[in-house]
Scaffold this active site. Structure first.
Site: not given
Ligand code: EPZ
Length: 419
Positions: A22-23, A116, A121, A306, A398
């Site tokens: 999915k990701n 969420c 996020r 995850d 999802r």
């Molecule tokens: C991706 O989310 C995945 N989703 C998530 O999987 C996964 O948990 C996550 O990466 C971490 O591995 C997809 O790929 C679609 P991040 P993403 O940006 O990119 C903070 C699932 O279950 N952050 O790497 O949204 C954020 O809040 C989902 O399939 C900022 O502060 O995660 C988090 O604490 C859930 N500002 C950390 O960074 C930003 O602009 C890492 O988030 C972006 C992120």
């Protein structure tokens, strides 16, 4: 609304096939907006989030043809470079269209994602990175408007913290920016590498995907391509843990063992026998008792956040105290209270969950809160004595393709009930 009714106690025994990731599919679908020519993607998992992304891409004006797990997108003309609130509020990953839309059309209007279940996020890092490539950003009425009337220009982007979709967003913007872009502190997830493979097939010039520094030479335009999405490592890991928690004999096939090294190491530390029976197949058995094992989530190649909830469910069955630390998200313990209702003994201290095992799990009525928390409740229910009801299973839909069919084929007893 639908719920799962699960009779626990049966050891699982089967070879379970893994679907496409999915990701990886989500950014790949967004990347199709970067060219006017048709792009065909294979092994797209038919899960709810993919449907949401396809709706979003159709909304922008692109043509999408879905045939089973094959999706062909032709973004010949994009007349609405937007991601409306109604869609973004259901899926945060909608922000993945931001980079492609700005790069292709010179403008994008994307709703800010709400929070969420697992944390705030924000997408501030995506926005700052786009500004480094020359986009002018305005934020009002809950929307981000990004414009680059003269196109994007290459630059150096340094992410303050590692962000998976942030890296993917800016990579998709950079491939059409004028000149060279260097992305520092980039995410190293396999899904980033898979996206780079697709973009390269479309004519992009990318080096270093999978490392912390990605170098991109912008090109004037991209062409069509065909690409097969990688296996879903989180689904694969979830099924490996299902085999272990039910003391069964489960092989997961169609996966990439290389993407699961951190989980494999922790399972082996916990007393699970993990063997690679084929280049794309892992098999788990539990010869003796499960041992308590500490785990901390990290960006890839560390232990995937995850899989944290699923591993925690397993640790409720291990002898002794396991310290589980969640370093990626600030609120990813929604499953703890639900597991406790089933008999787990878990204490929360900030970012750390202290699991005291092993405890006998009994069936109970529980509620799913987010995708991976829901998966951990399914795993606990498989190991519990008696009947568990998991409400709001749309969370599971999802990101898991027919999870109950795959698990029932391995001997589980899961019924999906509308109510
Ligand atoms: C991706 O989310 C995945 N989703 C998530 O999987 C996964 O948990 C996550 O990466 C971490 O591995 C997809 O790929 C679609 P991040 P993403 O940006 O990119 C903070 C699932 O279950 N952050 O790497 O949204 C954020 O809040 C989902 O399939 C900022 O502060 O995660 C988090 O604490 C859930 N500002 C950390 O960074 C930003 O602009 C890492 O988030 C972006 C992120």
């Amino acid at each position: 609304m639908e719920k799962f009714v699960i009779q626990g106690g049966a050891p699982l025994s089967a070879t379970i096939p893994v679907s496409g990731s999915k990701n990886s599919a989500l950014p790949a679908l967004a990347a199709c907006l970067l060219t006017a020519e048709p792009v065909t993607l294979h092994r797209i998992p038919p899960v709810r989030d993919i449907g949401t992304m396809i709706d979003l891409i159709r909304y922008s004006g692109a043509e999408v043809h879905v045939e089973g797990e094959r999706v062909t997108i032709t973004a010949a003309s994009i007349d609405k470079p937007e991601a409306p609130y109604e869609v973004v509020k259901t899926m945060r990953a909608s922000s993945l269209v931001l980079g492609p839309l700005v790069a292709r059309t010179g403008c994008a209007r994307v709703s800010m994602p709400g929070g969420c279940a697992i944390g705030a996020r924000p997408i501030n890092l995506h926005v700052t990175a786009l500004q480094h490539l020359g986009a002018e950003i305005r934020q009002d009425h809950g929307y981000i408007e990004a414009v680059a009337p003269n196109g994007l220009r290459g630059g150096t982007v340094h992410f303050d913290r590692i962000t998976v979709t942030g890296t993917e967003d800016i990579l998709m913007a950079a491939v059409l920016a004028r000149g060279e872009t260097i992305i520092e502190n980039a995410a190293r997830e396999p899904e980033v590498v898979d996206l780079a493979h697709l973009l390269t097939r479309m004519g992009a010039k990318i080096e270093g995907a999978g490392t912390s520094t990605i170098r991109v030479q912008g090109v004037d335009k991209l062409g069509g391509a065909e690409h097969t999405i990688i296996a879903d490592r989180i689904e694969a890991g979830t099924f490996l843990i299902a085999g272990a928690i039910t003391r069964g004999d489960v092989a997961v096939t169609g996966c990439v063992p290389e993407h699961l090294r951190a989980l494999i190491a922790k399972l082996q530390q916990a007393g699970v026998e993990v063997t690679e029976t084929a280049p794309d197949t892992l098999r788990v058995r539990v010869p003796g008792s499960l041992r308590n094992t500490d785990m901390t989530t990290e960006e890839h190649p560390g232990f995937a956040t995850d899989l944290q909830a699923q591993f925690m469910a397993l640790m409720t069955q291990a002898e002794g105290i396991s310290f589980i630390t969640e370093k990626i998200f600030e609120n990813r313990f929604m499953h703890v209270q639900e597991l406790a209702r089933m008999g787990a003994n878990i204490r929360l201290e900030g970012r750390q969950a202290i699991v005291a095992g092993s405890t006998r799990l009994t069936g109970a009525q529980v509620i799913a809160s987010d995708l991976r928390a829901s998966a951990s409740l399914v795993l606990a229910a498989l190991a519990a004595d008696g009947e568990t009801e998991i409400d709001r299973v749309y969370h599971i839909d999802r990101g898991y393709d027919r999870i109950e069919a795959k698990l029932n084929a391995a001997g589980a007893n899961i019924r999906r009930v509308a109510h």
